[in-house]
Design a protein around this motif. Structure first.
Motif, PDB file in Angstrom:
ATOM      1  N   VAL A 107      67.130 -81.750   8.644  1.00  8.59           N
ATOM      2  CA  VAL A 107      68.416 -81.333   9.195  1.00  8.59           C
ATOM      3  C   VAL A 107      68.115 -80.711  10.551  1.00  8.59           C
ATOM      4  O   VAL A 107      67.370 -79.732  10.642  1.00  8.59           O
ATOM      5  CB  VAL A 107      69.131 -80.313   8.276  1.00  8.59           C
ATOM      6  CG1 VAL A 107      70.441 -79.853   8.918  1.00  8.59           C
ATOM      7  CG2 VAL A 107      69.374 -80.894   6.895  1.00  8.59           C
ATOM      8  N   MET A 155      73.090 -82.033  13.073  1.00  7.11           N
ATOM      9  CA  MET A 155      74.266 -81.166  13.094  1.00  7.11           C
ATOM     10  C   MET A 155      74.854 -81.013  14.495  1.00  7.11           C
ATOM     11  O   MET A 155      75.994 -80.576  14.642  1.00  7.11           O
ATOM     12  CB  MET A 155      73.918 -79.787  12.520  1.00  7.11           C
ATOM     13  CG  MET A 155      73.717 -79.769  11.022  1.00  7.11           C
ATOM     14  SD  MET A 155      75.159 -80.320  10.059  1.00  7.11           S
ATOM     15  CE  MET A 155      76.421 -79.175  10.593  1.00  7.11           C
ATOM     16  N   LYS A 175      78.075 -80.029   5.386  1.00  9.84           N
ATOM     17  CA  LYS A 175      77.512 -81.295   5.859  1.00  9.84           C
ATOM     18  C   LYS A 175      76.168 -81.582   5.194  1.00  9.84           C
ATOM     19  O   LYS A 175      75.871 -82.735   4.862  1.00  9.84           O
ATOM     20  CB  LYS A 175      77.365 -81.294   7.387  1.00  9.84           C
ATOM     21  CG  LYS A 175      78.686 -81.181   8.121  1.00  9.84           C
ATOM     22  CD  LYS A 175      79.613 -82.334   7.804  1.00  9.84           C
ATOM     23  CE  LYS A 175      80.913 -82.232   8.565  1.00  9.84           C
ATOM     24  NZ  LYS A 175      81.850 -83.310   8.226  1.00  9.84           N
ATOM     25  N   THR A 176      75.366 -80.546   4.974  1.00  5.39           N
ATOM     26  CA  THR A 176      74.075 -80.738   4.311  1.00  5.39           C
ATOM     27  C   THR A 176      74.284 -81.167   2.863  1.00  5.39           C
ATOM     28  O   THR A 176      73.583 -82.062   2.367  1.00  5.39           O
ATOM     29  CB  THR A 176      73.215 -79.461   4.393  1.00  5.39           C
ATOM     30  OG1 THR A 176      73.023 -79.130   5.777  1.00  5.39           O
ATOM     31  CG2 THR A 176      71.869 -79.656   3.731  1.00  5.39           C
ATOM     32  N   ASN A 177      75.236 -80.568   2.182  1.00  6.32           N
ATOM     33  CA  ASN A 177      75.535 -80.959   0.807  1.00  6.32           C
ATOM     34  C   ASN A 177      75.943 -82.429   0.739  1.00  6.32           C
ATOM     35  O   ASN A 177      75.450 -83.185  -0.113  1.00  6.32           O
ATOM     36  CB  ASN A 177      76.625 -80.070   0.216  1.00  6.32           C
ATOM     37  CG  ASN A 177      76.882 -80.391  -1.234  1.00  6.32           C
ATOM     38  OD1 ASN A 177      75.963 -80.456  -2.046  1.00  6.32           O
ATOM     39  ND2 ASN A 177      78.140 -80.623  -1.572  1.00  6.32           N
ATOM     40  N   VAL A 225      77.372 -76.084   8.284  1.00  3.26           N
ATOM     41  CA  VAL A 225      76.035 -76.607   7.970  1.00  3.26           C
ATOM     42  C   VAL A 225      75.907 -76.863   6.466  1.00  3.26           C
ATOM     43  O   VAL A 225      75.410 -77.911   6.045  1.00  3.26           O
ATOM     44  CB  VAL A 225      74.927 -75.649   8.465  1.00  3.26           C
ATOM     45  CG1 VAL A 225      73.561 -76.089   7.960  1.00  3.26           C
ATOM     46  CG2 VAL A 225      74.933 -75.562   9.988  1.00  3.26           C
ATOM     47  N   ALA A 226      76.359 -75.928   5.651  1.00  2.00           N
ATOM     48  CA  ALA A 226      76.256 -76.076   4.194  1.00  2.00           C
ATOM     49  C   ALA A 226      77.043 -77.288   3.708  1.00  2.00           C
ATOM     50  O   ALA A 226      76.528 -78.093   2.914  1.00  2.00           O
ATOM     51  CB  ALA A 226      76.748 -74.811   3.499  1.00  2.00           C
ATOM     52  N   LEU A 282      69.240 -78.582  13.574  1.00  2.00           N
ATOM     53  CA  LEU A 282      70.230 -77.529  13.824  1.00  2.00           C
ATOM     54  C   LEU A 282      70.253 -77.155  15.307  1.00  2.00           C
ATOM     55  O   LEU A 282      69.235 -76.741  15.857  1.00  2.00           O
ATOM     56  CB  LEU A 282      69.880 -76.290  12.996  1.00  2.00           C
ATOM     57  CG  LEU A 282      69.860 -76.484  11.485  1.00  2.00           C
ATOM     58  CD1 LEU A 282      69.259 -75.259  10.803  1.00  2.00           C
ATOM     59  CD2 LEU A 282      71.250 -76.774  10.966  1.00  2.00           C
ATOM     60  N   LEU A 331      69.854 -85.473   9.301  1.00  2.00           N
ATOM     61  CA  LEU A 331      71.225 -85.051   9.568  1.00  2.00           C
ATOM     62  C   LEU A 331      71.198 -84.271  10.874  1.00  2.00           C
ATOM     63  O   LEU A 331      70.555 -83.223  10.957  1.00  2.00           O
ATOM     64  CB  LEU A 331      71.741 -84.165   8.426  1.00  2.00           C
ATOM     65  CG  LEU A 331      73.074 -83.464   8.651  1.00  2.00           C
ATOM     66  CD1 LEU A 331      74.202 -84.470   8.849  1.00  2.00           C
ATOM     67  CD2 LEU A 331      73.372 -82.526   7.492  1.00  2.00           C
ATOM     68  N   PHE A 359      75.209 -84.765   2.866  1.00  2.00           N
ATOM     69  CA  PHE A 359      74.010 -85.544   3.235  1.00  2.00           C
ATOM     70  C   PHE A 359      73.086 -85.721   2.038  1.00  2.00           C
ATOM     71  O   PHE A 359      72.650 -86.832   1.731  1.00  2.00           O
ATOM     72  CB  PHE A 359      73.305 -84.795   4.380  1.00  2.00           C
ATOM     73  CG  PHE A 359      72.011 -85.391   4.859  1.00  2.00           C
ATOM     74  CD1 PHE A 359      71.971 -86.654   5.423  1.00  2.00           C
ATOM     75  CD2 PHE A 359      70.841 -84.646   4.796  1.00  2.00           C
ATOM     76  CE1 PHE A 359      70.765 -87.174   5.909  1.00  2.00           C
ATOM     77  CE2 PHE A 359      69.653 -85.150   5.275  1.00  2.00           C
ATOM     78  CZ  PHE A 359      69.614 -86.414   5.834  1.00  2.00           C
ATOM     79  N   ILE A 360      72.837 -84.634   1.312  1.00  2.00           N
ATOM     80  CA  ILE A 360      71.968 -84.708   0.136  1.00  2.00           C
ATOM     81  C   ILE A 360      72.589 -85.581  -0.943  1.00  2.00           C
ATOM     82  O   ILE A 360      71.897 -86.396  -1.559  1.00  2.00           O
ATOM     83  CB  ILE A 360      71.656 -83.284  -0.388  1.00  2.00           C
ATOM     84  CG1 ILE A 360      70.767 -82.556   0.616  1.00  2.00           C
ATOM     85  CG2 ILE A 360      70.992 -83.350  -1.766  1.00  2.00           C
ATOM     86  CD1 ILE A 360      70.614 -81.069   0.333  1.00  2.00           C
TER      87      ILE A 360
END
Length: 105
Positions: free
Chosen positions: A28, A66, A95-97, A92-93, A30, A64, A99-100
């Motif tokens: 990710v 960001m 979009k990361t979720n 961030v949380a 950032l 990912l 993505f995972i």
């Protein structure tokens, strides 16, 4: 440059180690606040960002970025105090979720 080459070696080593655990390395990227407040800093940071993205692509590592989501925000600077604020962390949380979850499919 030397930093980018060293980064690529670390990423490849991490990918191999994680594969040994039957896992998958994903990154990710950032962005920093400086990218949104200083055009000069943005130009420098864009070179490093491009190197990170290229390294991920070269080593077939999902990434990912960001930066795209922060840039799309109507006021990217509002996502920061000195570091990310609550709204920035939530972005961030979320979009990361997503993505995972996409990687698991």
């Amino acid at each position: 440059n030397g930093i980018v080459g060293s980064y690529a070696q670390v990423i490849q080593s991490a990918k191999e180690t994680i594969a040994g655990w039957n896992g998958q390395l994903a990154l990710v990227y950032l962005p920093t606040r400086r990218r949104f407040v200083s055009p000069g800093a943005r130009r420098i940071l864009d070179r490093y960002r491009a190197a990170v993205l290229k390294t991920a692509m070269t080593h077939d590592i999902p990434i990912l970025d960001m930066t795209e989501f922060f840039t799309a925000h109507n006021d990217p600077v509002a996502l920061f105090n000195e570091h990310y604020n609550e709204v920035g962390h939530q972005l961030v949380a979320d979009k990361t979720n997503s993505f995972i979850q996409a990687l698991r499919r």
